[in-house]
Write a protein that holds these residues in place. Structure first.
Motif, short mmCIF file in Angstrom:
data_model
loop_
_atom_site.label_atom_id
_atom_site.label_comp_id
_atom_site.label_asym_id
_atom_site.label_seq_id
_atom_site.Cartn_x
_atom_site.Cartn_y
_atom_site.Cartn_z
N ASP A 115 107.07 88.28 146.94
CA ASP A 115 108.00 88.69 147.99
C ASP A 115 107.33 89.52 149.07
OD1 ASP A 115 110.14 87.38 146.82
OD2 ASP A 115 110.76 89.14 145.67
N THR A 116 106.36 90.36 148.67
CA THR A 116 105.70 91.23 149.63
C THR A 116 104.19 91.17 149.45
OG1 THR A 116 105.63 93.19 148.21
CG2 THR A 116 107.66 92.84 149.51
N LEU A 117 103.48 91.64 150.47
CA LEU A 117 102.02 91.72 150.39
C LEU A 117 101.61 92.70 149.30
CD1 LEU A 117 99.21 90.98 151.41
CD2 LEU A 117 99.49 92.73 153.20
N ASP A 118 102.30 93.84 149.20
CA ASP A 118 101.98 94.82 148.15
C ASP A 118 102.11 94.21 146.77
OD1 ASP A 118 101.33 96.82 149.94
OD2 ASP A 118 103.30 97.77 149.85
N ASP A 119 103.16 93.40 146.56
CA ASP A 119 103.33 92.74 145.25
C ASP A 119 102.16 91.80 144.97
OD1 ASP A 119 105.79 94.00 144.91
OD2 ASP A 119 106.97 92.22 145.42
N ALA A 120 101.70 91.09 145.97
CA ALA A 120 100.60 90.15 145.79
C ALA A 120 99.30 90.87 145.47
CB ALA A 120 100.43 89.29 147.04
N LEU A 121 99.08 92.01 146.09
CA LEU A 121 97.84 92.75 145.90
C LEU A 121 97.79 93.52 144.59
CD1 LEU A 121 97.36 94.15 149.52
CD2 LEU A 121 96.07 92.31 148.41
N HIS A 122 98.95 93.81 144.04
CA HIS A 122 99.01 94.60 142.81
C HIS A 122 98.24 93.92 141.67
CE1 HIS A 122 100.55 97.50 139.98
NE2 HIS A 122 100.87 96.51 139.18
N GLY A 123 97.27 94.61 141.14
CA GLY A 123 96.51 94.10 140.01
C GLY A 123 95.31 93.24 140.36
N LEU A 124 95.13 92.92 141.63
CA LEU A 124 93.97 92.11 142.02
C LEU A 124 92.79 93.04 142.31
CD1 LEU A 124 95.55 89.48 144.43
CD2 LEU A 124 94.67 89.11 142.12
#
Length: 127
Positions: A115-124
């Motif tokens: 849903d968000t860029l922050d969600d996508a970046l989390h854990g990468l």
């Protein structure tokens, strides 16, 4: 590293692409219309990112206003390249018009969609 990839013709000026690299992670931000006229403006930085070791690609779609089948094929090709290198492509913050293309074609099922860029970046790594 943050780099802008400007369009060079009137068609191409409808899409601008920014790339930020952090180790094995690249955040690629296309803004405008992704279609058969502008697809190479996104294809080149995606391919270059994977070639340079960024196997985790996050495409921030928040500024993407339109995506046709050519644009979808660019993203699918990037997904294959990233997966062959041991990574993955994540799509973040898709507008409804763009999300609809992925929904209709079923392509959303082969990407990690957030849903968000922050969600996508989390854990990468590097995120």
């Amino acid at each position: 590293m943050d780099r802008a990839v400007p369009g060079s013709t009137s068609h191409r000026s409808r899409l601008a692409v920014r790339v930020r690299r952090h180790g094995s992670l690249a955040v690629v931000t296309p803004e405008g219309e992704l279609d058969h006229h502008t697809a190479d403006l996104l294809r080149a930085p995606l391919e270059e990112s994977v070639h340079n070791g960024c196997i985790h690609l996050v495409v921030d779609c928040s500024g993407l206003e339109f995506c046709d089948s050519t644009g979808l094929n660019v993203l699918l090709s990037a997904r294959l390249a990233a997966e062959e290198a041991g990574g993955r492509v994540h799509l973040a913050a898709m507008r409804s018009a763009v999300a609809r293309v992925f929904e209709i074609t079923g392509a959303g099922a082969v990407f990690a969609v957030h849903d968000t860029l922050d969600d996508a970046l989390h854990g990468l790594p590097g995120g």
